[in-house]
Write a protein that holds these residues in place. Structure first.
Motif, PDB file in Angstrom:
ATOM      1  N   SER A   5      -0.995   5.113   3.774  1.00 56.98           N
ATOM      2  CA  SER A   5      -1.889   4.041   4.193  1.00 56.98           C
ATOM      3  C   SER A   5      -1.146   3.033   5.058  1.00 56.98           C
ATOM      4  O   SER A   5      -1.678   2.553   6.072  1.00 56.98           O
ATOM      5  CB  SER A   5      -2.490   3.338   2.967  1.00 56.98           C
ATOM      6  OG  SER A   5      -3.476   2.407   3.361  1.00 56.98           O
ATOM      7  N   HIS A  29       1.986  12.647   5.847  1.00 55.93           N
ATOM      8  CA  HIS A  29       1.996  13.728   4.871  1.00 55.93           C
ATOM      9  C   HIS A  29       2.795  14.936   5.360  1.00 55.93           C
ATOM     10  O   HIS A  29       3.319  15.704   4.548  1.00 55.93           O
ATOM     11  CB  HIS A  29       0.566  14.112   4.502  1.00 55.93           C
ATOM     12  CG  HIS A  29      -0.089  13.111   3.601  1.00 55.93           C
ATOM     13  ND1 HIS A  29      -1.453  13.014   3.429  1.00 55.93           N
ATOM     14  CD2 HIS A  29       0.459  12.133   2.816  1.00 55.93           C
ATOM     15  CE1 HIS A  29      -1.719  12.035   2.574  1.00 55.93           C
ATOM     16  NE2 HIS A  29      -0.581  11.489   2.190  1.00 55.93           N
ATOM     17  N   THR A  42       0.835  -1.201   0.000  1.00 59.07           N
ATOM     18  CA  THR A  42       0.000   0.000   0.000  1.00 59.07           C
ATOM     19  C   THR A  42       0.870   1.251   0.000  1.00 59.07           C
ATOM     20  O   THR A  42       2.092   1.181   0.175  1.00 59.07           O
ATOM     21  CB  THR A  42      -0.953   0.027   1.210  1.00 59.07           C
ATOM     22  OG1 THR A  42      -0.184   0.055   2.429  1.00 59.07           O
ATOM     23  CG2 THR A  42      -1.842  -1.208   1.228  1.00 59.07           C
ATOM     24  N   SER A  43       0.244   2.399  -0.177  1.00 57.69           N
ATOM     25  CA  SER A  43       0.983   3.662  -0.190  1.00 57.69           C
ATOM     26  C   SER A  43       1.607   3.928   1.179  1.00 57.69           C
ATOM     27  O   SER A  43       1.217   3.329   2.189  1.00 57.69           O
ATOM     28  CB  SER A  43       0.042   4.816  -0.551  1.00 57.69           C
ATOM     29  OG  SER A  43      -0.887   5.046   0.505  1.00 57.69           O
TER      30      SER A  43
END
Length: 327
Positions: free
Chosen positions: A151, A218, A147-148
């Motif tokens: 995530s 992020h 997954t990213s």
């Protein structure tokens, strides 16, 4: 409907109707008429149940349908195992159910099933509500590989928290960052292990929610300095306030400590967060808390899922609050 055993009876299998002499074509007629919803080939649920279910419940029904229709043993894995365990992801659940084939057979992914062909050790598989599922540790490793980054961090942060309880209320043993890193290292150079190591090194079980984890990922990706998590601030009444993120004054343009808070919708809608209060009372209590935290000599910034999910917007918001970028 968080327990697999409670979902099974709500599903109707065409093959079961045939076994008792009923005509399964009635299910297809119900589908056309809008009375039934089809989860997978041969598996239906009433439209009323489907239409009132949220994304979590719908995906759990799909997983249950996939397991009920298998003719041979398979292990629920990857994103589907994350749903069983209650590990969060960033984004919506997929439409496909992820299964790992046993016995070395190669299977083609189709008809709503995404097959994986991995070697699983005995310790990699557990039974939950009569289903074979990859262990929490193995599920975390697979998510980190596939997954990213954001995530994966959300999933790993949740999986590393102490006193973990699965979605069906089953307690599971603690997993340390060392155990997670060792499990990834044992896979050697398999696909996805390099980003998995990065996510595992970044993961922190102190994160308070999936939204906080995505925010933290992020913040890192947007080149902002790393905050401290869950910092405690004493109150004059003897209580304490716990803040999601805190940056030291050296990171602020005015040399002020910057406090950061992620506000998720659950805080204003879920009973366990509201403690019997109305939405208006929750909002007022949050205002009082913010006024208390924004004491002289402190700055504060808050954001919602919209900013948390978009690194550029979150970076702009933090810069506007006075946070100095690292790069």
């Amino acid at each position: 409907m968080n327990n697999l055993q409670s979902i099974g009876p709500t599903l109707v299998l065409a093959r079961d109707l045939k076994l008792v002499g009923n005509d399964a074509r009635a299910l297809r007629r119900g589908l056309v008429a809008g009375h039934q919803a089809r989860l997978l080939r041969g598996v239906y649920v009433s439209a009323e149940v489907w239409n009132t279910a949220d994304d979590d419940a719908r995906y759990l029904m799909r997983i249950t349908a996939a397991v009920l229709t298998r003719k041979s043993y398979a292990v629920v894995s990857h994103l589907s195992a994350a749903r069983i365990w209650g590990l969060p992801i960033f984004g919506r659940w997929p439409s496909d159910v992820h299964l790992t084939a046993l016995g070395g057979r190669t299977r083609e992914s189709k008809n709503g099933i995404r097959w994986h062909h991995e070697v699983l050790s005995e310790g990699d598989v557990v039974e939950i509500d009569g289903m074979l599922v990859t262990s929490r540790l193995r599920t975390m490793v697979d998510l980190a590989r596939t997954t990213s980054f954001a995530s994966a961090v959300a999933s790993l942060d949740s999986g590393l928290c102490q006193k973990f309880t699965s979605d069906n209320g089953m307690p599971d043993s603690d997993i340390s960052t060392e155990e997670l890193s060792d499990a990834i290292r044992r896979l050697g150079s398999r696909r996805g292990c390099r980003p998995a190591k990065i996510a595992a090194d970044f993961a922190d079980g102190a994160s308070g929610s999936a939204g906080e984890s995505v925010s933290r990922a992020h913040i890192f990706l947007s080149g902002m300095p790393a905050p401290r998590l869950q910092v405690v601030y004493a109150r004059v009444d003897g209580g304490k306030d716990i803040v999601d993120f805190t940056w030291d004054k050296r990171h602020h343009v005015r040399s002020l400590p910057l406090l950061g808070e992620f506000d998720g919708k659950m805080k204003y809608t879920r009973g366990r967060y509201m403690n019997g209060r109305t939405i208006e009372e929750v909002v007022w209590d949050e205002k009082v808390r913010q006024d208390r935290l924004c004491a002289p000599g402190r700055a504060m910034v808050r954001w919602l899922w919209g900013e948390a999910s978009r690194p550029a917007e979150l970076r702009a918001l933090l810069i506007e609050a006075g946070l100095k970028p690292e790069r």
